[in-house]
Design a protein around this motif. Sequence first.
Motif, PDB file in Angstrom:
ATOM      1  N   PRO A 131       0.836  -1.197   0.000  1.00 29.58           N
ATOM      2  CA  PRO A 131       0.000   0.000   0.000  1.00 29.58           C
ATOM      3  C   PRO A 131       0.877   1.255   0.000  1.00 29.58           C
ATOM      4  CG  PRO A 131      -0.767  -1.533   1.658  1.00 29.58           C
ATOM      5  CD  PRO A 131       0.501  -2.098   1.104  1.00 29.58           C
ATOM      6  N   LEU A 132       0.319   2.328  -0.568  1.00 32.32           N
ATOM      7  CA  LEU A 132       1.080   3.564  -0.732  1.00 32.32           C
ATOM      8  C   LEU A 132       1.698   4.052   0.579  1.00 32.32           C
ATOM      9  CD1 LEU A 132       0.365   6.313  -3.136  1.00 32.32           C
ATOM     10  CD2 LEU A 132       0.599   7.044  -0.761  1.00 32.32           C
ATOM     11  N   THR A 133       0.975   3.909   1.669  1.00 33.79           N
ATOM     12  CA  THR A 133       1.494   4.455   2.916  1.00 33.79           C
ATOM     13  C   THR A 133       2.686   3.658   3.448  1.00 33.79           C
ATOM     14  OG1 THR A 133      -0.320   3.280   3.947  1.00 33.79           O
ATOM     15  CG2 THR A 133      -0.524   5.667   3.766  1.00 33.79           C
ATOM     16  N   GLN A 134       2.849   2.427   2.980  1.00 33.04           N
ATOM     17  CA  GLN A 134       4.003   1.650   3.447  1.00 33.04           C
ATOM     18  C   GLN A 134       5.221   1.835   2.562  1.00 33.04           C
ATOM     19  OE1 GLN A 134       3.398  -2.475   4.608  1.00 33.04           O
ATOM     20  NE2 GLN A 134       1.295  -1.950   5.115  1.00 33.04           N
ATOM     21  N   PHE A 161       0.935  12.453   5.491  1.00 28.35           N
ATOM     22  CA  PHE A 161       1.252  11.477   6.536  1.00 28.35           C
ATOM     23  C   PHE A 161       1.329  12.209   7.865  1.00 28.35           C
ATOM     24  CE2 PHE A 161       3.329   7.537   4.538  1.00 28.35           C
ATOM     25  CZ  PHE A 161       2.749   7.739   3.311  1.00 28.35           C
ATOM     26  N   LEU A 201      -6.527   6.317   1.814  1.00 27.28           N
ATOM     27  CA  LEU A 201      -5.417   5.415   2.104  1.00 27.28           C
ATOM     28  C   LEU A 201      -5.398   5.060   3.586  1.00 27.28           C
ATOM     29  CD1 LEU A 201      -2.690   7.232  -0.023  1.00 27.28           C
ATOM     30  CD2 LEU A 201      -4.140   5.316  -0.678  1.00 27.28           C
ATOM     31  N   VAL A 202      -5.149   3.815   3.879  1.00 28.21           N
ATOM     32  CA  VAL A 202      -5.063   3.400   5.282  1.00 28.21           C
ATOM     33  C   VAL A 202      -3.974   4.216   5.956  1.00 28.21           C
ATOM     34  CG1 VAL A 202      -5.957   1.044   5.161  1.00 28.21           C
ATOM     35  CG2 VAL A 202      -3.591   1.482   4.546  1.00 28.21           C
ATOM     36  N   GLU A 203      -4.162   4.516   7.181  1.00 27.83           N
ATOM     37  CA  GLU A 203      -3.221   5.258   8.007  1.00 27.83           C
ATOM     38  C   GLU A 203      -3.202   6.758   7.704  1.00 27.83           C
ATOM     39  OE1 GLU A 203       0.455   2.743   9.346  1.00 27.83           O
ATOM     40  OE2 GLU A 203       0.260   2.478   7.171  1.00 27.83           O
ATOM     41  N   LEU A 204      -3.825   7.187   6.571  1.00 23.74           N
ATOM     42  CA  LEU A 204      -3.828   8.635   6.292  1.00 23.74           C
ATOM     43  C   LEU A 204      -5.195   9.198   6.666  1.00 23.74           C
ATOM     44  CD1 LEU A 204      -1.879   9.436   3.033  1.00 23.74           C
ATOM     45  CD2 LEU A 204      -1.081   9.035   5.351  1.00 23.74           C
ATOM     46  N   ASP A 228      -6.646   0.251   0.863  1.00 21.24           N
ATOM     47  CA  ASP A 228      -6.791   1.532   0.177  1.00 21.24           C
ATOM     48  C   ASP A 228      -8.044   1.491  -0.698  1.00 21.24           C
ATOM     49  OD1 ASP A 228      -4.440   2.175   1.347  1.00 21.24           O
ATOM     50  OD2 ASP A 228      -3.207   2.090  -0.469  1.00 21.24           O
TER      51      ASP A 228
END
Lengths: 788, 198
Positions: free
Chosen positions: A162-165, A559, B60-63, B172
Motif C-alpha cells: 500500500p502507498l502508505t508503506q 502522513f 489510504l489506510v493510516e492517512l 486503500d
Amino acid sequence: MASASALLPSASPVWLRFWMWTAAMALLIALYALRIAPTLQIQTDLLAMLPVQDARPTAAAEQRYADALSRRLLFLVGAADTVGAVDAATAFAETLRTSGALGNVSLELPAATSQAGLFVEHRHALLADADRRLLQQHATDTVADRALAQAYGLPAQPRALPLTQDPFNFLGAFLAQQADGLGHLRPVHGVLMVERDGMHHVLITAEVVRAPFALDTEDRVVPAIDRAARQARSAGARVLSSGVLLHATEAAHRARGEIVRVGVLSMLGVALMIGLTFRSVRPLLLSAAVLGTGALAAVSTCQLLFGHITLLALVFGSSLIGVAVDYSTHFLADQFRDPAGWTPQQALHHVGPGIAIGMGCAVLGYLSLGLTPLPGLRQMAVFAASGLIVACGSVLCWYPVLAPAARRSTAPPLRWAARLDRGLQRLHGRGARIAAGVIGLVVVLGLVRLDFADDVGLLHTAAPRLVQDDDRIRDLLGSAPDSRFFVVQARTAEDVLQREERLRALLDPLVANGSLEGYRAVSRTLPSELRQREDHALLAATIHTAGGAGPRLMSALGFPPALIATRQAEFERGGMPLLPGLWLADAASAPYRDLWLGEVGPASASIVSLSGIRDPAALQALAARVPGATFVDRVGAISDLLTRYRRLALLLLGAAYVLIGGVMLLRYRPGVALRLLAAPIGAALITLAALGALGALNLFHVLGLFVVLGLGVDYAVFLREGAASRAPTVLAISLSTVGTALSYGLLSFSSSPFIRAIGLTLLLGVALTWVLALLLQPPPPLTRAPSA
Amino acid sequence: MRASWACGLVLYAGCAAAFAVDPFAQPLTAAVVRTQMAQLMPEMDRAQVLRGRFTQRKFLVELPRPLVSTGEFILLRGQGLHWRTLQPLESEVLLTVSPTSSPSATAVFLALFAIDIDALAERFDFFGDVAGPAWQLGLRPRDAGLATRVEKALLVGRSSVERIVLYEAGGDRTDIALEAVAQRVDQLTDGERKRLAP
C-alpha cells in the motif's frame, strides 16, 4: 572336455577347435543371459557420442544446466476463455501428477509474482536498476515527482505494498523488473497465461524424474503425456508440448524402427541370397549362428566396456550383418571350386587364410575409428571389431565340421558370376584405359572442389510435429531461451552475483539497442550482498535523511508526523540483505532456480539465459570484459567438434590404409600389396568425388569410408588368395556386395541424416570397390585361358 | 480539525446514501448484466469514445485525509485511456492495449472504464442492481492472483458510468467520479487518436 574327446573321431585340430569354440560360445551365451541382458542399457542421447571429458573450465557448469534443461518439459494448455483454460490445465496437470512419470508438475504461480513476502522483509535493501541509477545521480526530485504523480494518478500501476508503506513504490519497481523475463506470460487466475488471437494458454512445466535418455523412462513419460493431452483435447482444449525428452523419444523410436526394418530386411535378403546359391537349409542356419554369435559378442563387449550401448552403435551394427555374412558365404562358396570332391576341411585350408586376413584388415580399419576421442565412434569400433572377430571365429571353427557336403552340380549363380567376371575382364584395353583416365581426371577435379559442412543438425532432424509445437510455443511465449547462454563462475556465491551484476550492466545497453531481446539472471531477483548494502546506504543517504526526500514526500501526502517517524524507524531497522540460502529456500526463487547452479566443483556458478540474440559477436565480446563470464554456444561447439573429428577421421583413414598396407607387406610383395590396396582406395576417392557432387560432406561420410575400407580390402584379398578358384571367389564377393548393398541401401533411406550419409557412402563405396577389385585383380593367365 | 471532521461526515453521508443497499448482497449472472447494461446504456456500443472530467479521491489506510485530484480523460473503447491529472499537480498516464497481450492491471482498468462486460466476466463475479435507470454493478475478482491486489470494485451510473470505486486488497480505496459525454471516434483529433490507438 572329457565328453568332447569321446566324440572326437580323430584328435584332429579341426575337431578340437570346433569344441573349444562351441564351449566359448556357450560361455558367451551364458554371460549374455546372466550378466549382460539384465543390465543392458540403451542410450538414446545422440549427443552422448560426443566426448565426455571436456577440458574447458565451464564444462561442468554447462553440463549441469544442460542436464536440467533435458529434464524439463513445457506445456501450454489453451481454451477460448481463461476459466476454461485454467480448468483444462488443472485437469492436465493432475493427470500428469497421478501418472507418477513426471515430477515437479507446476501450474500454480510461484509466490514471487503474486505475493512478495520474502522481498517485503528485505525491501529496504532492494532497488530496481533504474531507481538505483536515479538515486546515484541524486535525482531525488525525479523520484519524488514520480511518487506524487502515482499517488494522485490512477491506481493502475502495479504496487507491491500500500502507498502508505512504500510511498515511492520502490518494491513495486523491483518486482516489476523481475517480470521482464516472463515474455508475453501474465499472471492471471493465479497461473501464468498468454493470450493470442482469442485463445488463452496456461503454462505448465514438469520435470522428468529418472534418467532422461533411457528407453524405459521415455516409455513411461511419453504415454503419460499423451494420455493427459488426449483427455484435454477431448474436453475441447488445445495442448502444445515441448521438451528435449520428446525429441529424444521420437528419435529413439525412429531409430529403433529403422534397426528392426534394416535388420529384418537385410536378414531376409541375405537368407534369400544364401538359399538361392546353396539350395540348402543348413547354410542358412549356419549363417544365422555366425551372425548371432557375432551380435552377442558385440553387444556384450560394449556393455562390459562402456556400461551402456548407444543407439548409434546398434544402427551401425545392424548393417554389419552384410560384412559378417561375407565370411560365411566365402567359405561355403569354395565348394563350387570342386563340387565333386569338396569337403569343408579343404575349404579351411583354401579360403581360411583369406578370410582371416580380410577379417584382420577390416578389424584394423574399424579399430582405427576407435582412436578418435569420440566415445560414440569408439563404441562403434569396439562393436564392429568384436562382432567381426567372433563371427570370423565361428566360421573358421564351426564350418569345417558343420558345413554341408558339396552338391554335385554347378549352381546357376556360379555360372552368372563367371559370366559377369568375363564381361568385366573384356573392359581391359586401350578404350578402358582412356575411360579410366577421364574418370580419374573428373575425380581429381571433384576432390579439389570438395565441400564440407558439419552441422549439429546431422545428428538430429526433429519430427515436423514436434518442431511445429516448439515454434508455436516459442511464438506464444515471446521469450524462448536461446541455446546460447552465459556461464558466470566465481569462488563464492556472492562473487558470482557481483560478476552477474557487472555482466548485466553490459547486457542492458544491448537490450536497449535491440541487439538482444532479453535475458534472465538470478541477480535480478537476488542482488549481491554488496549491492544490497550499497542500495540500503543509498536509500539512507538520499531518501531517509531527516528532512530528506522521504519525509518531504510523506508530509506532502498528508502522513501524520508519527507515521513518518515510524517509517523512518522501520527503515533504520531494515536493510538486512537477502542472502542466497534464504532465497533458495523460499518459493519466490522458483522461477529462477534453474539458473542457479550453486557449487560446481570448487567454484560457484550461475547461468544467464538469453532470448532473441541478434548480435552474437557483441555477446561474445562482452564475456571478455567480465571475469568469470563465458559465452557458451553449445550448438556451435558441437558443430566445431564434428569438424575437428571429421578432419581427424580423414587423417586416420589415411593412416588405416598405410597400416593395412604395412600388414600386407608382411605377406605380399610391394607391387601386389599396392594393387590390393588400389581397389578400396580408388573406390573411396571416386565415392568422395561423387558424394561431393551431391552436396557437402561431413564426418559421417568419412566414417562410411572406414567401412568401405574394411569391406573393400576383403574383396581384393579374397580374389588374390582365391585366384586358383576364380569363379567361386567372384561369386562370394558378389554375394557379399549384394548383401552389403542391400543393408546399406536400406540405411540410405533413414530419416537421420547421419545414418543416411553412412548408408549412401557404403552403397556407392562397396559397389565401386567390387567393380574395381574385379578389374584390378584379373584372373591369373592359367585360369583365364580356359574361360576365354 | 473541525473542517476535516465536517468533510468526513459529509463523505460518510454520501457513501451511506449511495450504498443504502449493499450492492454485493445480490449476485448477478454475466448474461443478465450484459442484456441489462445494453438497455440502460443504449449508445454504449455506438459511442466508442468517452470524454470528460474526473474527481478522484484516494482513501489510504493510516492517512487521515483522502488524496483528491481532478483532471480530464479520454477513453477509446477497447484501445486506450488517456488520464490527465490537472490538480493538485499535472501528470498524465496513458493506458493502451498492446497487440499481443497487456499487463493485467491495464487490461482490468480499461475493461472497468469501458464496462466491457465480456472482459470483466472472465475475471470477476457480478453483483448489484442493474434493474433501474440508476444502476450499481459490484465486481469481485474470481482468481486469487487478482484478489491479492483488488478486493472488489463498484461501478455506478445511469446512461453512462458516473462513479468507479476500487477497493484494494491492502485497504486503500479509490473513488472516481466521472462527468463524461459519449462521442464518436471521428470526434477525436488526429493527435488523440494516434496516442490512444497506436
